[in-house]
Design an enzyme around this catalytic site. Structure first.
Site, PDB file in Angstrom:
ATOM      1  CG  ASP A   1      62.632  56.094  39.310  1.00  0.00           C
ATOM      2  OD1 ASP A   1      62.271  56.839  38.393  1.00  0.00           O
ATOM      3  OD2 ASP A   1      62.801  56.472  40.487  1.00  0.00           O
TER       4      ASP A   1
ATOM      5  CG  ASP B   1      65.160  62.464  41.625  1.00  0.00           C
ATOM      6  OD1 ASP B   1      66.306  62.932  41.628  1.00  0.00           O
ATOM      7  OD2 ASP B   1      64.272  62.824  42.425  1.00  0.00           O
TER       8      ASP B   1
HETATM    9  N1  PLP Z   1      61.317  65.186  35.457  1.00  0.00           N
HETATM   10  C1  PLP Z   1      61.994  66.127  36.141  1.00  0.00           C
HETATM   11  C2  PLP Z   1      62.093  67.503  35.582  1.00  0.00           C
HETATM   12  C3  PLP Z   1      62.597  65.827  37.362  1.00  0.00           C
HETATM   13  O1  PLP Z   1      63.268  66.770  38.031  1.00  0.00           O
HETATM   14  C4  PLP Z   1      62.470  64.499  37.871  1.00  0.00           C
HETATM   15  C5  PLP Z   1      63.080  64.134  39.127  1.00  0.00           C
HETATM   16  O2  PLP Z   1      63.857  64.848  39.727  1.00  0.00           O
HETATM   17  C6  PLP Z   1      61.756  63.562  37.133  1.00  0.00           C
HETATM   18  C7  PLP Z   1      61.200  63.941  35.933  1.00  0.00           C
HETATM   19  C8  PLP Z   1      61.562  62.159  37.607  1.00  0.00           C
HETATM   20  O3  PLP Z   1      62.676  61.388  37.309  1.00  0.00           O
HETATM   21  P1  PLP Z   1      62.672  59.827  37.630  1.00  0.00           P
HETATM   22  O4  PLP Z   1      61.723  59.174  36.663  1.00  0.00           O
HETATM   23  O5  PLP Z   1      64.100  59.428  37.427  1.00  0.00           O
HETATM   24  O6  PLP Z   1      62.231  59.687  39.048  1.00  0.00           O
HETATM   25 CA    CA Z   2      61.661  58.380  40.729  1.00  0.00          CA
END
Ligand code: PLP
Ligand code: CA
Length: 304
Positions: free
Chosen positions: A27, A29
């Site tokens: 993943d 973020d």
């Molecule tokens: N969607 C948006 C708009 C975001 O800002 C984030 C995280 O910052 C995510 C989804 C989640 O991302 P990930 O699946 O990489 O944690």
């Molecule tokens: Ca995440």
């Protein structure tokens, strides 16, 4: 005797796990970066895995950027070996779904950022043009006659008019209802949060009385995209690393992958333990197999 899962691992156990697996799904973020800042040590870990010949892919529910932007972001943050075909975002997978699974004929009405539209256009999927007529309202605006899908993603320019138009298109039972992801919210710094696209989808689910098909985690479709591009990937050889129990760990469980929670993001170990100790067997899908404080805990495993 005891509960399976939630095992906090270190040292030799991490080394053993990294040796045993040959396919790593990260993943982004909360695992790799926080917004524009790389997690300390993450770039070293990712680069070391790639150099050791491990397969590494990134699975992100963030639909706001096209994949090219992710390549630039990885490079900018010091992940020098990451390439386009390693990136599986909910926008890219939505484009593949529309093109290859439903083979949509007609236009797609998009609630989302420019990056989502760019990804769809790259896959040859026509999107309804956005009007920026300030006088347009749901009473006087034109509706496109050939909308075959409504796709909802994160939209920082959401308007009531967009929701109203989407609700109208969804009256047609032949118009598909898709969501890039169902994330409820995202953490920002300083304790603030951003409503996720799940909250926008929820508004349209109420208005339409329908349920959206979710493309991103925890749906298995992202893993199907990975499997079709990396032929022969064996779920038993994979480790899914994430920071959110309800998306990442559930995604891993749904796809038959071993899962690892890192504590650099949204979910806390106590929440995982609560799911583990609960009587509801469906809650077991949220329980990680392994837990580490940060993926930087992998680093000693690369020292010979
Ligand atoms: N969607 C948006 C708009 C975001 O800002 C984030 C995280 O910052 C995510 C989804 C989640 O991302 P990930 O699946 O990489 O944690
Ligand atoms: Ca995440």
């Amino acid at each position: 005797f005891g509960f399976k899962g939630c095992q906090k691992i270190r040292g030799a156990q991490i080394r053993g796990l990294l040796e045993a697996k040959d396919f790593f799904l990260f993943d982004c973020d909360g695992v790799i970066w926080h917004g524009e800042n790389a997690i300390t040590g993450a770039a070293k870990v990712v680069n070391a895995l790639i150099r050791r010949g491990k397969n590494v892919v990134f699975v992100t529910n963030n639909s706001t950027r096209p994949r090219e932007n992710y390549v630039n972001k990885f490079t900018r943050l010091g992940f020098t070996d990451v390439m386009l075909d390693q990136i599986f975002s909910s926008s890219y997978c939505s484009a593949l779904y529309l093109r290859d699974v439903v083979k949509v004929r007609g236009q797609v009405f998009v609630i989302g950022c420019e990056g989502l539209r760019m990804e769809l256009l790259e896959a040859g999927i026509p999107c309804v043009e956005e009007t920026d007529d300030p006088d347009a309202t749901i009473y006087n605006c034109a509706l496109a006659p050939d909308v075959k899908a409504v796709l909802v993603g994160h939209d920082d320019k959401l308007t009531f008019l967009k929701l109203a138009k989407a609700s109208c298109y969804l009256r047609d039972p032949e118009c598909l209802f898709l969501a890039t992801d169902n994330d409820p919210w995202h953490p920002l710094s300083g304790g603030r949060i951003l409503p996720g696209s799940g909250s926008l989808t929820a508004a349209l689910e109420v208005a339409s009385g329908r349920k959206a098909t979710v493309i991103g985690k925890p749906s298995c479709f992202m893993f199907e995209c990975i499997s079709s591009q990396f032929r022969g990937v064996d779920p038993a050889q994979c480790l899914m690393v994430g920071d959110r129990l309800e998306t990442d760990m559930l995604f891993g469980s749904n796809c038959g992958l071993d899962t690892m929670l890192t504590l650099t993001g949204v979910s806390q170990i106590e929440e995982a333990q609560e799911y583990r100790n609960s009587d509801l067997t469906t809650n077991r899908s949220y329980v990680p197999d392994y837990v580490v404080d940060t993926i930087a805990d992998f680093l000693p495993a690369f020292e010979d």
